[in-house]
Design an enzyme around this catalytic site. Structure first.
Site, PDB file in Angstrom:
ATOM      1  N   ASN A   7       0.869  -1.179   0.000  1.00 13.26           N
ATOM      2  CA  ASN A   7       0.000   0.000   0.000  1.00 13.26           C
ATOM      3  C   ASN A   7       0.901   1.223   0.000  1.00 13.26           C
ATOM      4  O   ASN A   7       1.295   1.726   1.061  1.00 13.26           O
ATOM      5  CB  ASN A   7      -0.908  -0.034   1.235  1.00 13.26           C
ATOM      6  CG  ASN A   7      -1.883   1.130   1.278  1.00 13.26           C
ATOM      7  OD1 ASN A   7      -1.761   2.095   0.541  1.00 13.26           O
ATOM      8  ND2 ASN A   7      -2.855   1.039   2.171  1.00 13.26           N
ATOM      9  N   ARG A  62      -2.314  -1.654  -3.910  1.00 19.46           N
ATOM     10  CA  ARG A  62      -3.355  -0.635  -3.845  1.00 19.46           C
ATOM     11  C   ARG A  62      -3.052   0.441  -4.885  1.00 19.46           C
ATOM     12  O   ARG A  62      -1.942   0.960  -4.966  1.00 19.46           O
ATOM     13  CB  ARG A  62      -3.389   0.014  -2.464  1.00 19.46           C
ATOM     14  CG  ARG A  62      -4.438   1.115  -2.358  1.00 19.46           C
ATOM     15  CD  ARG A  62      -4.251   1.948  -1.111  1.00 19.46           C
ATOM     16  NE  ARG A  62      -5.250   3.007  -1.017  1.00 19.46           N
ATOM     17  CZ  ARG A  62      -5.183   4.002  -0.148  1.00 19.46           C
ATOM     18  NH1 ARG A  62      -4.159   4.089   0.676  1.00 19.46           N
ATOM     19  NH2 ARG A  62      -6.118   4.917  -0.119  1.00 19.46           N
ATOM     20  N   HIS A 149     -11.118   5.887  -1.360  1.00 18.49           N
ATOM     21  CA  HIS A 149     -11.237   5.129  -0.111  1.00 18.49           C
ATOM     22  C   HIS A 149     -12.240   3.984  -0.251  1.00 18.49           C
ATOM     23  O   HIS A 149     -12.780   3.497   0.746  1.00 18.49           O
ATOM     24  CB  HIS A 149     -11.669   6.027   1.061  1.00 18.49           C
ATOM     25  CG  HIS A 149     -10.652   7.045   1.465  1.00 18.49           C
ATOM     26  ND1 HIS A 149     -10.985   8.333   1.830  1.00 18.49           N
ATOM     27  CD2 HIS A 149      -9.309   6.962   1.559  1.00 18.49           C
ATOM     28  CE1 HIS A 149      -9.895   9.009   2.131  1.00 18.49           C
ATOM     29  NE2 HIS A 149      -8.863   8.199   1.975  1.00 18.49           N
ATOM     30  N   ARG A 210      -5.357  19.086   2.475  1.00 18.54           N
ATOM     31  CA  ARG A 210      -6.191  19.345   1.299  1.00 18.54           C
ATOM     32  C   ARG A 210      -7.434  20.145   1.695  1.00 18.54           C
ATOM     33  O   ARG A 210      -8.015  19.929   2.749  1.00 18.54           O
ATOM     34  CB  ARG A 210      -6.598  18.027   0.645  1.00 18.54           C
ATOM     35  CG  ARG A 210      -5.492  17.375  -0.161  1.00 18.54           C
ATOM     36  CD  ARG A 210      -5.897  16.001  -0.652  1.00 18.54           C
ATOM     37  NE  ARG A 210      -5.279  14.946   0.131  1.00 18.54           N
ATOM     38  CZ  ARG A 210      -5.611  13.672   0.058  1.00 18.54           C
ATOM     39  NH1 ARG A 210      -6.566  13.279  -0.753  1.00 18.54           N
ATOM     40  NH2 ARG A 210      -4.999  12.772   0.805  1.00 18.54           N
ATOM     41  N   GLU A 357      -7.824  -2.113   5.104  1.00 14.01           N
ATOM     42  CA  GLU A 357      -7.607  -2.013   3.663  1.00 14.01           C
ATOM     43  C   GLU A 357      -6.669  -3.099   3.161  1.00 14.01           C
ATOM     44  O   GLU A 357      -6.884  -3.671   2.086  1.00 14.01           O
ATOM     45  CB  GLU A 357      -7.061  -0.627   3.321  1.00 14.01           C
ATOM     46  CG  GLU A 357      -8.063   0.497   3.533  1.00 14.01           C
ATOM     47  CD  GLU A 357      -7.466   1.866   3.333  1.00 14.01           C
ATOM     48  OE1 GLU A 357      -7.854   2.556   2.374  1.00 14.01           O
ATOM     49  OE2 GLU A 357      -6.596   2.252   4.147  1.00 14.01           O
TER      50      GLU A 357
END
Length: 386
Positions: A7, A62, A149, A210, A357
């Site tokens: 990942n 990922r 996500h 962000r 994840e």
């Protein structure tokens, strides 16, 4: 089948090894503070060898953005790599690290690789929720909402359903993945029907660095008032905005919460804006689904910030959500338990749990390659150009 999961994010690289036959995570690690993602990736082989976890049958990678091309995970070949590269303008912070991880793995190990896309779970969102009201020529080149996500939101859907002992198809869930990157997803009866991130991971909630949603008119305004270029504005929205831009001293919510207690006005405002944006999305998505059964929290902030969960849930009684402050204050997640944060009479359940994840990526990799026998994998290792 043993699977290595890589990942590669914009600021760190996580990697794990799973034994799918025993449903066991054999190894888990994260490389941080490296000079670059490439340097972090190059540390993986030595770390695996040191831990005696360097034998595996496949690799799951990922990938942040799959554009309109990838609606599910897929086995990586040269064409897939080229298509992922073509999506770099849609995710300039996320696809390059993924590609670097794929390239490193192809040079280091001769095993099949599978790409698992953050955008895939949101492919069920209907066109009225993904389409921007922009010229058709823009839409033809891929300007639309994609969402991210997805791997995390999909896991949370499954974990919530398991915890409540109900099928996901019976539930309306709002999943809040809150970390340095953050998004909210409306999951109606087993499918993603809307999500806060847009064409890129810049839209939606306030994040660590962000901005989230802003008026696109700021580009012209800042060009005229400050002389900034489009590239400079975009870079600032990605790297100098969000909690960092609001607080003036960093993007770590723990530090911001400490400063807010001392009376720091910027820190207090950052917390209010962060929670307010999430609360607005919860209201909007409840309306979109015609009701709400479960509100869930995950991600670094969602799992660990007692005060932020309280800020978000306070005032939602009109939805039938009755938050339990005492339960909230006691949450200390140790593994993958799902703690309940609602009062017994609450119509809306409130849960917090850690996301998985890496595990979901391993499951997708096993789903695509699991039918291949061990002997076939050995043969493939000798002949395929992975």
């Amino acid at each position: 089948m043993r699977i290595l999961v890589i990942n590669a994010g914009s600021s760190s690289v996580k990697f794990s090894v799973f034994d799918m036959d025993s449903d066991n995570e054999c190894f888990d690690s994260e490389t941080e503070r490296a000079a670059s993602v490439e340097e972090a990736l190059m540390q993986i082989p030595a770390a695996l060898k040191k831990a005696r976890q360097h034998h595996f049958d496949a690799i799951g990678q990922r990938v942040g953005h799959g554009g309109e091309k990838f609606k599910d995970a897929c086995v990586i070949d040269d064409t897939v790599v080229a298509d992922i590269k073509a999506c770099i303008p849609l995710a300039p912070m996320h696809n390059p690290p993924a590609l670097a991880g794929i390239a490193m793995a192809r040079k280091t190990w001769n095993v099949p690789q599978v790409a698992v896309f953050d955008t895939a779970f949101h492919q069920t969102i209907e066109s009225h929720a993904t389409t921007y009201a922009v010229p058709e020529s823009w839409r033809k080149v891929g300007v639309r909402r994609y969402g991210f996500h997805g791997t995390s939101h999909c896991y949370i859907m499954q974990r919530v359903a398991d915890e409540l002992k109900k099928p996901a198809t019976d539930l309306r869930i709002i999943s809040c993945h809150l970390g340095n990157g953050a998004s909210v997803c409306a999951i109606e009866r087993g499918q993603s029907v809307d999500t806060s991130m847009g064409m890129t991971p810049l839209a939606g909630l306030v994040m660590g660095t962000r901005s989230g949603d802003v008026d696109p008119g700021i580009f012209t305004y800042l060009k005229h008032t400050l002389g900034l270029t489009v590239e400079q504005i975009e870079a600032a929205l990605y790297h100098d905005s969000g909690l960092a831009g609001l607080s003036g001293f960093g993007n770590d919510l723990r530090d911001i919460e400490k400063q807010a207690v001392t009376g720091n006005k910027n820190a207090q405002l950052a917390i209010k804006i962060y929670a307010y944006r999430i609360k607005k999305y919860i209201g909007a998505y409840t309306a979109a689904m015609g009701g709400l059964d479960v509100l869930s929290f995950t991600g670094g902030i969602g799992e660990n910030s007692v005060s932020m969960r309280s800020h978000i849930c306070t005032g939602l009684e009109f939805l039938g959500l009755h938050f339990d402050e005492a339960r909230n204050a006691q949450v200390k997640l140790k593994a993958f338990e799902a703690s309940h944060l609602h009062k017994p009479h609450s119509q809306v359940k409130v849960l917090v749990t850690k996301t998985r994840e890496q595990w979901m990526i391993a499951k997708d990799t096993h789903r695509l390659l699991g039918h291949i026998t061990h002997s076939a994998l050995v043969t493939r290792k000798k002949t395929a150009s992975y």
